[in-house]
Design a protein around this motif. Structure first.
Motif, short mmCIF file in Angstrom:
data_model
loop_
_atom_site.label_atom_id
_atom_site.label_comp_id
_atom_site.label_asym_id
_atom_site.label_seq_id
_atom_site.Cartn_x
_atom_site.Cartn_y
_atom_site.Cartn_z
N ASN A 161 0.85 -1.19 0.00
CA ASN A 161 0.00 0.00 0.00
C ASN A 161 0.88 1.23 0.00
OD1 ASN A 161 -2.47 -1.22 -0.02
ND2 ASN A 161 -2.93 -0.86 2.14
N VAL A 162 0.72 2.07 -1.01
CA VAL A 162 1.45 3.33 -1.04
C VAL A 162 0.43 4.44 -0.80
CG1 VAL A 162 3.08 4.77 -2.31
CG2 VAL A 162 3.00 2.31 -2.79
N SER A 163 0.62 5.18 0.26
CA SER A 163 -0.34 6.23 0.67
C SER A 163 -1.77 5.67 0.70
CB SER A 163 -0.26 7.43 -0.28
OG SER A 163 1.06 7.92 -0.35
N GLY A 164 -1.91 4.49 1.24
CA GLY A 164 -3.23 3.89 1.44
C GLY A 164 -3.83 3.20 0.23
N LYS A 165 -3.10 3.15 -0.88
CA LYS A 165 -3.63 2.55 -2.11
C LYS A 165 -2.74 1.37 -2.54
CE LYS A 165 -5.74 5.13 -5.88
NZ LYS A 165 -5.43 6.10 -6.88
N PRO A 166 -3.35 0.23 -2.94
CA PRO A 166 -2.54 -0.90 -3.36
C PRO A 166 -1.73 -0.60 -4.62
CG PRO A 166 -4.82 -1.57 -3.05
CD PRO A 166 -4.79 -0.08 -2.98
N ASN A 167 -0.50 -1.07 -4.65
CA ASN A 167 0.33 -0.97 -5.86
C ASN A 167 1.04 -2.31 -6.04
OD1 ASN A 167 1.34 0.93 -7.99
ND2 ASN A 167 3.29 0.20 -7.18
N TYR A 168 1.14 -2.73 -7.28
CA TYR A 168 1.73 -4.04 -7.57
C TYR A 168 2.80 -3.90 -8.64
CZ TYR A 168 -2.49 -5.64 -5.17
OH TYR A 168 -3.48 -5.83 -4.24
N LEU A 169 3.92 -4.61 -8.47
CA LEU A 169 4.94 -4.64 -9.53
C LEU A 169 5.38 -6.09 -9.76
CD1 LEU A 169 8.52 -3.43 -8.44
CD2 LEU A 169 6.86 -4.38 -6.86
N GLU A 199 8.28 2.57 -1.53
CA GLU A 199 7.81 3.57 -0.57
C GLU A 199 6.75 2.98 0.36
OE1 GLU A 199 6.53 7.13 -2.68
OE2 GLU A 199 8.33 7.09 -3.94
N GLY A 200 5.88 2.15 -0.22
CA GLY A 200 4.82 1.53 0.57
C GLY A 200 5.35 0.47 1.53
N ILE A 201 6.38 -0.25 1.10
CA ILE A 201 6.96 -1.28 1.99
C ILE A 201 7.58 -0.59 3.20
CG2 ILE A 201 8.66 -3.14 2.18
CD1 ILE A 201 8.25 -3.71 -0.80
N ARG A 202 8.26 0.52 2.94
CA ARG A 202 8.88 1.28 4.05
C ARG A 202 7.81 1.89 4.95
NH1 ARG A 202 11.44 4.43 0.43
NH2 ARG A 202 12.90 3.21 -0.79
N ALA A 206 4.62 -0.52 -16.20
CA ALA A 206 4.06 0.75 -15.70
C ALA A 206 4.43 0.96 -14.24
CB ALA A 206 2.54 0.73 -15.83
N SER A 207 4.77 2.19 -13.88
CA SER A 207 5.07 2.51 -12.48
C SER A 207 3.87 3.17 -11.84
CB SER A 207 6.27 3.45 -12.39
OG SER A 207 6.41 3.88 -11.04
N GLY A 208 3.64 2.82 -10.59
CA GLY A 208 2.57 3.44 -9.81
C GLY A 208 2.76 4.94 -9.64
N ARG A 209 3.95 5.40 -9.94
CA ARG A 209 4.21 6.84 -9.86
C ARG A 209 3.39 7.62 -10.88
NH1 ARG A 209 8.45 7.48 -6.72
NH2 ARG A 209 9.74 5.72 -7.32
N PRO A 240 -1.55 -5.63 0.68
CA PRO A 240 -2.60 -5.95 -0.29
C PRO A 240 -2.26 -7.21 -1.08
CG PRO A 240 -1.26 -4.14 -1.12
CD PRO A 240 -0.75 -4.45 0.25
N MET A 241 -3.23 -8.10 -1.23
CA MET A 241 -3.01 -9.33 -1.99
C MET A 241 -4.01 -9.42 -3.13
SD MET A 241 -2.04 -12.01 1.05
CE MET A 241 -3.11 -11.33 2.31
N ILE A 242 -3.65 -10.19 -4.15
CA ILE A 242 -4.42 -10.23 -5.39
C ILE A 242 -5.29 -11.49 -5.43
CG2 ILE A 242 -4.19 -10.39 -7.91
CD1 ILE A 242 -1.48 -8.91 -7.64
N SER A 243 -6.60 -11.29 -5.42
CA SER A 243 -7.52 -12.44 -5.43
C SER A 243 -7.31 -13.34 -6.65
CB SER A 243 -8.97 -11.96 -5.45
OG SER A 243 -9.26 -11.20 -4.32
N GLU A 244 -7.02 -12.75 -7.81
CA GLU A 244 -6.89 -13.52 -9.05
C GLU A 244 -5.63 -14.41 -9.05
OE1 GLU A 244 -7.60 -10.37 -8.73
OE2 GLU A 244 -9.03 -9.66 -10.24
N CYS A 245 -4.64 -14.12 -8.21
CA CYS A 245 -3.44 -14.98 -8.14
C CYS A 245 -3.75 -16.19 -7.27
CB CYS A 245 -2.26 -14.21 -7.52
SG CYS A 245 -1.56 -12.98 -8.62
#
Ligand SMILES: Cc1cc2nc3c(=O)[nH]c(=O)nc-3n(C[C@H](O)[C@H](O)[C@H](O)COP(=O)(O)O)c2cc1C
Length: 188
Positions: A22-30, A58-61, A85-88, A107-112
Motif C-alpha cells: 500500500n502506497v499512501s493507502g492505495k494498493p500498488n503491484y509490480l 515507498e509503501g513497503i517502508r 508501468a510505475s505506480g508513480r 494488499p493481496m491479489i484475489s486472481e493470483c
C-alpha cells in the motif's frame, strides 16, 4: 571450451511474482522475479530485490509489510503490465481485486492462486537495489491449485522469467524425485 562471460548472473529462469504494498493507502503491484528464500523452516523468511527507483518500495517502508503473489500463466498480460508501468504515473490499484489478511496492510491479489503476506524483517541496501526481507505471516491458496494440501505446480501454472531473451516460460516435465534419486548412487 568455456567462454569467459564476465560477472554474468545466470540464475534464470526464476518464477515471476507480483509484489504488493500500500502506497499512501492505495494498493500498488509490480512484477518481481528476483525473489529469494532466506530461511526455510520456522519462521519462513523470503526476500525481494527491488530497484530503488520503484514506487512500491515507498509503501513497503511506510507500512513495514508487503505481499508476494504468484500469478498463473493466464495473467501474463496484466503481470507484464505491472512490470512496465510505475505506480508513480499509472494507477495499478484497480487492475485486480485486492484482499487483506491478518497484517491488514499488505494488499493481496484475489486472481493470483497463491498469496503470501509478509512482515518486513530487514532491509539490505545495495548500490542500486534494496532487498526487503519479510517473514511470511500468512499464505492463501486457491483450493483448485492444491493436491494433498500442497501447491501443485502443474495446477498452478507459474510463469518463469528468463533474462537472456526476456521471455516467459512454463514448466516442463518432472525428471526425478528429490532426496531420492541420489540414493541409487549408494555403494558406488
Ligand atoms: C518479468 C519482470 C520481472 C521483473 N523483476 C523485477 C525485479 O525482480 N526487481 C525489480 O526491481 N524490478 C523488476 N521488474 C521491473 C518492475 O516490475 C517495473 O519497473 C515496475 O514498473 C515498477 O513498478 P512501481 O514503480 O509501481 O513499483 C520486473 C519487470 C518484469 C517485466
Amino acid at each position: 571450451m568455456k567462454k569467459t562471460m564476465g560477472p554474468l548472473n545466470c540464475l534464470y529462469p526464476m518464477p515471476v511474482t507480483l509484489v504488493g504494498a500500500n502506497v499512501s493507502g492505495k494498493p500498488n503491484y509490480l512484477a518481481v522475479a528476483h525473489v529469494g528464500i532466506m530461511n526455510h523452516g520456522k519462521p519462513q523468511y523470503i526476500s525481494v530485490g527491488l530497484s530503488r527507483r520503484h514506487y512500491t518500495n515507498e509503501g513497503i517502508r511506510e507500512n513495514g509489510t508487503f505481499s508476494v503473489n504468484i500469478p498463473a500463466e493466464e495473467m501474463v498480460v496484466a503481470t507484464d503490465y505491472c512490470g512496465i508501468a510505475s505506480g508513480r504515473n499509472a494507477d495499478k490499484s484497480a487492475l485486480f481485486e485486492t484482499f487483506y489478511g491478518e497484517l491488514k496492510t499488505a494488499p493481496m491479489i484475489s486472481e493470483c492462486p497463491v498469496n503470501m503476506e509478509c512482515l518486513l524483517y530487514d532491509t539490505i541496501e545495495f548500490p542500486t537495489h534494496e532487498v526487503f526481507i519479510g517473514e511470511i505471516r500468512g499464505t492463501y491458496c486457491d483450493e483448485a491449485v492444491l493436491s494433498n494440501d500442497e501447491v501443485d505446480p502443474v495446477k498452478l501454472k507459474p510463469m518463469l522469467f528468463e533474462m537472456g531473451t526476456k521471455r516467459y516460460w512454463r514448466l516442463g516435465d518432472p525428471i526425478a524425485k528429490c532426496w531420492n534419486i541420489g540414493k541409487t548412487m549408494k555403494g558406488k
